[in-house]
Each structure stands twice: as C-alpha cells, then as structure tokens.
Design a protein around this motif. Structure first.
Motif, PDB file in Angstrom:
ATOM      1  N   TRP A  21       6.258 -38.962 -30.574  1.00  0.00           N
ATOM      2  CA  TRP A  21       6.043 -38.477 -31.939  1.00  0.00           C
ATOM      3  C   TRP A  21       6.005 -39.646 -32.904  1.00  0.00           C
ATOM      4  O   TRP A  21       6.570 -39.588 -33.991  1.00  0.00           O
ATOM      5  CB  TRP A  21       7.165 -37.528 -32.348  1.00  0.00           C
ATOM      6  CG  TRP A  21       7.019 -36.160 -31.819  1.00  0.00           C
ATOM      7  CD1 TRP A  21       7.266 -35.757 -30.543  1.00  0.00           C
ATOM      8  CD2 TRP A  21       6.590 -35.007 -32.519  1.00  0.00           C
ATOM      9  NE1 TRP A  21       7.030 -34.424 -30.421  1.00  0.00           N
ATOM     10  CE2 TRP A  21       6.613 -33.924 -31.613  1.00  0.00           C
ATOM     11  CE3 TRP A  21       6.192 -34.766 -33.818  1.00  0.00           C
ATOM     12  CZ2 TRP A  21       6.250 -32.639 -31.983  1.00  0.00           C
ATOM     13  CZ3 TRP A  21       5.839 -33.492 -34.185  1.00  0.00           C
ATOM     14  CH2 TRP A  21       5.861 -32.442 -33.275  1.00  0.00           C
ATOM     15  N   ALA A  22       5.351 -40.711 -32.530  1.00  0.00           N
ATOM     16  CA  ALA A  22       5.328 -41.898 -33.374  1.00  0.00           C
ATOM     17  C   ALA A  22       4.779 -41.563 -34.753  1.00  0.00           C
ATOM     18  O   ALA A  22       3.708 -40.989 -34.889  1.00  0.00           O
ATOM     19  CB  ALA A  22       4.501 -43.005 -32.736  1.00  0.00           C
ATOM     20  N   GLY A  23       5.527 -41.915 -35.759  1.00  0.00           N
ATOM     21  CA  GLY A  23       5.095 -41.661 -37.132  1.00  0.00           C
ATOM     22  C   GLY A  23       5.055 -40.187 -37.457  1.00  0.00           C
ATOM     23  O   GLY A  23       4.374 -39.770 -38.381  1.00  0.00           O
ATOM     24  N   ALA A  24       5.756 -39.362 -36.706  1.00  0.00           N
ATOM     25  CA  ALA A  24       5.843 -37.915 -36.913  1.00  0.00           C
ATOM     26  C   ALA A  24       4.517 -37.205 -36.621  1.00  0.00           C
ATOM     27  O   ALA A  24       4.266 -36.126 -37.123  1.00  0.00           O
ATOM     28  CB  ALA A  24       6.341 -37.587 -38.318  1.00  0.00           C
ATOM     29  N   ARG A  71       0.726 -38.843 -30.882  1.00  0.00           N
ATOM     30  CA  ARG A  71       0.673 -40.288 -31.082  1.00  0.00           C
ATOM     31  C   ARG A  71       1.859 -40.894 -30.340  1.00  0.00           C
ATOM     32  O   ARG A  71       2.981 -40.440 -30.475  1.00  0.00           O
ATOM     33  CB  ARG A  71       0.777 -40.636 -32.561  1.00  0.00           C
ATOM     34  CG  ARG A  71       0.803 -42.152 -32.792  1.00  0.00           C
ATOM     35  CD  ARG A  71       1.069 -42.494 -34.214  1.00  0.00           C
ATOM     36  NE  ARG A  71      -0.200 -42.570 -34.916  1.00  0.00           N
ATOM     37  CZ  ARG A  71      -0.300 -42.828 -36.206  1.00  0.00           C
ATOM     38  NH1 ARG A  71       0.770 -42.976 -36.942  1.00  0.00           N
ATOM     39  NH2 ARG A  71      -1.474 -42.904 -36.773  1.00  0.00           N
ATOM     40  N   THR A  72       1.602 -41.890 -29.563  1.00  0.00           N
ATOM     41  CA  THR A  72       2.683 -42.526 -28.817  1.00  0.00           C
ATOM     42  C   THR A  72       3.092 -43.818 -29.505  1.00  0.00           C
ATOM     43  O   THR A  72       2.321 -44.397 -30.261  1.00  0.00           O
ATOM     44  CB  THR A  72       2.282 -42.813 -27.365  1.00  0.00           C
ATOM     45  OG1 THR A  72       1.148 -43.679 -27.371  1.00  0.00           O
ATOM     46  CG2 THR A  72       1.967 -41.533 -26.624  1.00  0.00           C
ATOM     47  N   GLY A  73       4.283 -44.228 -29.234  1.00  0.00           N
ATOM     48  CA  GLY A  73       4.795 -45.454 -29.806  1.00  0.00           C
ATOM     49  C   GLY A  73       5.914 -45.988 -28.952  1.00  0.00           C
ATOM     50  O   GLY A  73       6.109 -45.552 -27.815  1.00  0.00           O
ATOM     51  N   GLU A  74       6.651 -46.914 -29.529  1.00  0.00           N
ATOM     52  CA  GLU A  74       7.732 -47.528 -28.790  1.00  0.00           C
ATOM     53  C   GLU A  74       8.788 -48.006 -29.783  1.00  0.00           C
ATOM     54  O   GLU A  74       8.462 -48.561 -30.823  1.00  0.00           O
ATOM     55  CB  GLU A  74       7.175 -48.715 -28.013  1.00  0.00           C
ATOM     56  CG  GLU A  74       8.125 -49.300 -27.030  1.00  0.00           C
ATOM     57  CD  GLU A  74       7.416 -50.334 -26.175  1.00  0.00           C
ATOM     58  OE1 GLU A  74       7.217 -50.059 -24.987  1.00  0.00           O
ATOM     59  OE2 GLU A  74       7.064 -51.397 -26.699  1.00  0.00           O
ATOM     60  N   THR A  75      10.026 -47.739 -29.436  1.00  0.00           N
ATOM     61  CA  THR A  75      11.154 -48.242 -30.209  1.00  0.00           C
ATOM     62  C   THR A  75      11.906 -49.215 -29.312  1.00  0.00           C
ATOM     63  O   THR A  75      12.169 -48.900 -28.157  1.00  0.00           O
ATOM     64  CB  THR A  75      12.089 -47.087 -30.633  1.00  0.00           C
ATOM     65  OG1 THR A  75      11.365 -46.222 -31.510  1.00  0.00           O
ATOM     66  CG2 THR A  75      13.322 -47.602 -31.346  1.00  0.00           C
ATOM     67  N   ALA A  76      12.218 -50.371 -29.849  1.00  0.00           N
ATOM     68  CA  ALA A  76      12.962 -51.362 -29.070  1.00  0.00           C
ATOM     69  C   ALA A  76      14.431 -51.316 -29.459  1.00  0.00           C
ATOM     70  O   ALA A  76      14.777 -50.990 -30.600  1.00  0.00           O
ATOM     71  CB  ALA A  76      12.415 -52.758 -29.305  1.00  0.00           C
TER      72      ALA A  76
END
Length: 166
Positions: free
Chosen positions: A25-28, A32-37
């Motif tokens: 839920w990248a950017g709500a 959309r995919t994302g990554e948190t480090a």
C-alpha cells in the motif's frame, strides 16, 4: 510550475541487522508496491514508512520483538506519500520521534525534527544524513503557490558512516 520530481528512493544498504519490508500500500494506493527499511542493531530507525494500513508496522514490530530490538524513531527522506504515508502509525500510535528534511514543519500533521547534514540523532544505526534545503520561491519561479506541498520541503539522503554521535 511543474512539480519537482521525486528523487529515486536511495535507500542505503541496511547492513548487518538491517531489514527491508515490502509494502503493498505504498503511498496509500492499493496495488502500488514499495519498501520500508529498518536500520540499526538494537535501536532501529524506520525509514520512509509508506504503508498506512498497519500491515507493515505489524511486521516491523514483530521482527523487532523477535530480535529483542526497540524502535528508536522514524526518518522520512521526503514528503511524497510513497515515503511517509505510514508515519502517523509510528509517530502517533507508538509515540516515536520523527525526523525529516529541512522545511517539513507545518507541512505534516505530526511533530518532526528537521535534520541538517550530519549523524542521525537517534537509534544506533551508523548512518549520516545529507540534507538539501527546500527550494526557494525564486527557484520555483513564483511565490511557491504553484509548488505542490510535498515539494516545499528539502530532501534527505542517508549513507553509511561512522558511529553516530549523539
């Protein structure tokens, strides 16, 4: 004025003890995919939490509990939703400090420590911040009224460095 394009997500190699958490839920935005480090050994920094649903937060909290780590704070490298949409889960829900780029205060609905270039001020990750200032109204070509809010703050880049000095 055209929006400033977001700098690529230049996430440093998290190194020993560092982890990456994929988000769906990248950017709500569903799909959309994302990554948190997560950076650090025993006192973790959560970098660019983009998932506001709690799924990534739960995964990070479970990983911290399993390794005996605590969450020391959150760092956002920019104010685009794909970098900070999940910050309030950590900041409000867990009472963590949030650090971000110069010019961020007043643009986000939570308290933020504006970072300058130098060591990250909390956590045990040995990363250094390179901070770029917000664009000036002259650079934007007007009084800033045509600049989207996320582009009114500066940017941060993290890179490996020596031990943090606090």
């Amino acid at each position: 004025t055209a929006p400033r394009s977001a700098a690529p997500l230049a996430m440093p190699d998290p190194g020993p003890g560092g982890r990456r958490f994929p988000t769906s839920w990248a950017g709500a935005l569903e799909g959309r995919t994302g990554e948190t480090a997560v950076l650090g050994d025993r006192e973790w920094l959560v970098v660019d939490p983009a998932d506001p649903t709690g799924e990534s937060a739960d995964a990070i909290l479970d990983a911290a509990a399993a390794s005996g780590a605590t969450l020391a704070g959150v760092v956002v490298t920019g104010l685009e939703p794909e970098r900070h949409a999940g910050v309030e889960l950590f900041a409000t829900g867990l009472g963590l400090r949030v650090a971000g780029p110069p010019g961020s205060n007043g643009l986000v609905p939570y308290p933020i420590v504006e970072l300058e270039s130098g060591p990250v001020p909390f956590g045990d990750a040995a990363f250094i911040v390179d901070a770029s200032p917000p664009p000036s109204a002259d650079a934007a070509g007007d009084d800033g009224a045509g600049v989207r809010w996320a582009d009114r703050a500066g940017r941060l880049r993290l890179h490996s460095g020596g031990a943090s000095e606090r």
